[in-house]
Design an enzyme around this catalytic site. Sequence first.
Site, PDB file in Angstrom:
ATOM      1  N   THR A   1       2.082  -1.644   9.034  1.00  0.00           N
ATOM      2  CA  THR A   1       2.448  -2.542  10.253  1.00  0.00           C
ATOM      3  C   THR A   1       2.849  -3.700   9.860  1.00  0.00           C
ATOM      4  OG1 THR A   1       0.190  -2.843  10.849  1.00  0.00           O
ATOM      5  CG2 THR A   1       1.302  -1.307  11.890  1.00  0.00           C
TER       6      THR A   1
ATOM      7  N   CYS B   1       2.448  -3.540   4.209  1.00  0.00           N
ATOM      8  CA  CYS B   1       1.535  -2.292   4.574  1.00  0.00           C
ATOM      9  C   CYS B   1       2.356  -1.633   5.806  1.00  0.00           C
ATOM     10  CB  CYS B   1       0.253  -2.643   5.073  1.00  0.00           C
ATOM     11  SG  CYS B   1       0.107  -3.746   6.670  1.00  0.00           S
TER      12      CYS B   1
ATOM     13  N   HIS C   1       4.367 -31.646  10.237  1.00  0.00           N
ATOM     14  CA  HIS C   1       3.811 -30.310  10.012  1.00  0.00           C
ATOM     15  C   HIS C   1       2.719 -30.405   9.057  1.00  0.00           C
ATOM     16  CE1 HIS C   1       6.741 -28.367  12.417  1.00  0.00           C
ATOM     17  NE2 HIS C   1       7.704 -29.014  11.598  1.00  0.00           N
TER      18      HIS C   1
ATOM     19  N   HIS D   1       8.284 -24.616   8.923  1.00  0.00           N
ATOM     20  CA  HIS D   1       6.841 -25.229   9.703  1.00  0.00           C
ATOM     21  C   HIS D   1       5.759 -25.067   9.249  1.00  0.00           C
ATOM     22  CE1 HIS D   1       9.430 -26.232  13.728  1.00  0.00           C
ATOM     23  NE2 HIS D   1      10.193 -26.464  12.611  1.00  0.00           N
TER      24      HIS D   1
ATOM     25  N   ASP E   1       0.767  -1.142  -0.022  1.00  0.00           N
ATOM     26  CA  ASP E   1       0.052  -0.070   0.145  1.00  0.00           C
ATOM     27  C   ASP E   1       0.906   1.129   0.061  1.00  0.00           C
ATOM     28  OD1 ASP E   1       0.785   0.251   2.678  1.00  0.00           O
ATOM     29  OD2 ASP E   1      -1.165   0.380   3.524  1.00  0.00           O
TER      30      ASP E   1
HETATM   31  C1  RB5 Z   1      -2.387   2.784   6.660  1.00  0.00           C
HETATM   32  O1  RB5 Z   1      -2.501   4.095   7.198  1.00  0.00           O
HETATM   33  C2  RB5 Z   1      -2.050   1.560   7.419  1.00  0.00           C
HETATM   34  O2  RB5 Z   1      -3.158   1.428   8.281  1.00  0.00           O
HETATM   35  C3  RB5 Z   1      -1.942   0.393   6.753  1.00  0.00           C
HETATM   36  O3  RB5 Z   1      -0.750   0.543   6.119  1.00  0.00           O
HETATM   37  C4  RB5 Z   1      -1.480  -1.071   7.732  1.00  0.00           C
HETATM   38  O4  RB5 Z   1      -0.526  -0.713   8.575  1.00  0.00           O
HETATM   39  C5  RB5 Z   1      -2.636  -1.515   8.284  1.00  0.00           C
HETATM   40  O5  RB5 Z   1      -2.356  -2.671   8.870  1.00  0.00           O
END
Ligand code: RB5
Length: 159
Positions: free
Chosen positions: A67, A65, A136, A98, A7
Amino acid sequence: MIIIGSDHTGIELKNTLIDYMKKKKIEYYNIITDEGKADDDYPDIAYKICEKVLEKNNNLGIAICGTGIGISIACNKVEGIRAALCTDEYMAQMSKRHNNANVICLGSRLEVFKNKNNAINIVDSFINNFYEGGRHDRRLQKIRNIEKLGKSTGDESYI
Ligand code: RB5
């Protein structure tokens, strides 16, 4: 082939990894979205990556993304996808050995990924480790059962 997408938060990280794959002559496919625009929502990108990963048995995905959490949740909703959010090389290694993960998820806003080499080493570890099978298989079948039957039991074909 490695399918890679991000993203708006992770375009720089994605490009770092693309440069690395180019250098290493690793075949990749770039999921191009409306790069950098805040409305390129991670579930859409997750779905595009997973769709393409599932086209061939040996395909793998890199999903990014902010996080890594949102995109991993979304990827794991796609039947046949085992997406692993990894923040170090050990996690990346074990996700293959695994869990037979077919998508690695990374968080572009995490401290660890501010260092390009960390990102490259984690992805390298994902690409260069392989599923061990054996005990596994049973566990992965139970995951498939949850996916298909809504509970971990029901198909015991691994026995
Ligand atoms: C976008 O601002 C952020 O929410 C997205 O990249 C991600 O971290 C969501 O889990």
